[in-house]
Scaffold this active site. Structure first.
Site, PDB file in Angstrom:
ATOM      1  CE1 TYR A 130       1.182   2.815   9.005  1.00  0.00           C
ATOM      2  CE2 TYR A 130      -0.062   4.624   9.961  1.00  0.00           C
ATOM      3  CZ  TYR A 130       0.091   3.676   8.981  1.00  0.00           C
ATOM      4  OH  TYR A 130      -0.810   3.600   7.953  1.00  0.00           O
TER       5      TYR A 130
ATOM      6  NE  ARG B 261      -2.339   0.621   3.823  1.00  0.00           N
ATOM      7  CZ  ARG B 261      -1.861   1.334   4.858  1.00  0.00           C
ATOM      8  NH1 ARG B 261      -1.644   2.638   4.719  1.00  0.00           N
ATOM      9  NH2 ARG B 261      -1.587   0.760   6.001  1.00  0.00           N
TER      10      ARG B 261
ATOM     11  CG  HIS C 269      -6.062   1.969   6.793  1.00  0.00           C
ATOM     12  ND1 HIS C 269      -5.991   0.645   6.431  1.00  0.00           N
ATOM     13  CD2 HIS C 269      -7.255   2.127   7.405  1.00  0.00           C
ATOM     14  CE1 HIS C 269      -7.087   0.030   6.820  1.00  0.00           C
ATOM     15  NE2 HIS C 269      -7.878   0.905   7.408  1.00  0.00           N
TER      16      HIS C 269
END
Length: 343
Positions: free
Chosen positions: A252, A239, A243
């Site tokens: 993160y 990805r 998200h």
């Protein structure tokens, strides 16, 4: 079982030139759609959006493996799969603006997108079991991410599929992250594919950035499922973006991910380079493909903008067969807070 088909030529594949070009067209359509949808959300055109940039090859390859009578059970990030199966861009955009998901009322064998994690997997197995009762030749392909394998629904669905020989393909897009959690915080298993052994069926790992490899593996998996042998396909991809548009991956995820080189490369650029080197596409074909995708997208945005705002009461109409006290209270609360913030 590992089938990472990263280096190939068209001569190695049972796919022809037309199929290879069709996969490229759908990957371009998906990429243009994703980029435009993200831009539209950023200016308030829709409330939220889950980008899928980087996962086009996995989804398009899986879609091209499906037959017309197969069922797709999507998750919220399956837009490229839906586009490749013929769902109009305008339907996907209108859904994000609060309208019913299949606004065009076309007859698709596609279930609604599942936003709760993994709840769609038992539904897919139910479709497969229904097929067994009816005696037809359909199969169901259900999409989910690596994070969904931590949910109990996944265990229950795969256990039922193995016990009852449900013609179901479990298509896991392992993009490396379940929101902010890396895969190694989701499971101690070396791979997700190997989890299938516990349920008595095959697990296959494939290069999810290669649409031809994914199509080949998913085609075989669907054939196996139709014979009563479910399959778990783990498509390794990445990805590239957030998200969802409510997420900040910079908080993160390291800027230089420790991933294999083939997995870091952009799947659309990689596939286009492959087709150019094989003499399948050229500058003229690429430019025309992008132009057609942009024209289709512009028309879809115009269609969505021409549609009146969704009726908020429709949200409450089909939740239960008859309204409940709690549902009526929610409807009344929503009426007290109009979308424009007025009272």
């Amino acid at each position: 079982m590992h089938r990472l088909i990263a280096d190939r030529s068209l001569d190695d594949s049972w796919l022809g030139v037309d199929d290879a070009r069709a996969a490229y067209r759908d990957m371009v359509r998906a990429r243009r759609f994703d980029d435009r949808a993200l831009a539209l959300q950023r200016r308030g055109w829709m409330s939220g959006y889950p980008p899928f940039r980087g996962q086009e090859a996995a989804q398009v390859g899986a879609a091209h493996a499906m037959r017309d009578d197969d069922w797709l059970v999507p998750t919220y990030r399956s837009n490229a799969l839906q586009l490749a199966l013929g769902v109009p861009m305008s339907d996907l955009l209108l859904f994000r603006r609060g309208h019913p998901e299949f606004h065009s009322n076309h007859d698709y064998r596609v279930l609604p997108q599942a936003v709760p994690i993994a709840t769609q997997l038992p539904h897919a197995v139910g479709l497969g079991m229904a097929r067994n009762y009816r005696g037809n030749d359909e199969a169901a392909l259900v999409c989910f991410g690596d994070g969904a394998t931590s949910e109990g629904d996944t265990h229950e669905a795969m256990n039922f599929a193995g016990v009852f020989d449900a013609p179901t393909v479990f298509f896991c897009e392992n993009n490396g992250w379940a929101i902010s959690h890396p895969r190694d915080r989701q499971t101690a298993s070396a791979t997700i594919a190997e989890k299938a052994r516990a349920y008595g069926f095959e697990g296959v790992q494939v290069d999810g950035n290669d649409p031809l490899a994914v199509r080949e593996v998913v085609t075989d998996a669907l054939a196996s499922a139709r014979d009563g042998d479910p399959v778990l396909v783990e498509a390794l991809t990445y990805r590239q973006g957030a998200h969802t548009t409510a997420d900040d991956p910079d908080r993160y995820r390291p800027a230089d991910p420790d991933l294999p080189e083939w997995r870091r490369r952009d799947p659309l650029d990689r596939y286009e380079t492959f087709l150019r080197e094989a003499g399948v596409v050229d500058d003229e074909f690429v430019a025309a493909t992008r132009e057609r995708a942009d024209e289709e997208l512009a028309a879809a945005v115009a269609t969505a903008e021409d549609e009146p705002s969704a009726d908020r009461d429709e949200l409450f109409e089909h939740v239960y067969g008859a309204p409940t006290q709690a549902l009526d209270a929610q409807r009344e609360a929503a009426a007290r807070h109009p979308p424009d913030g007025s009272h």
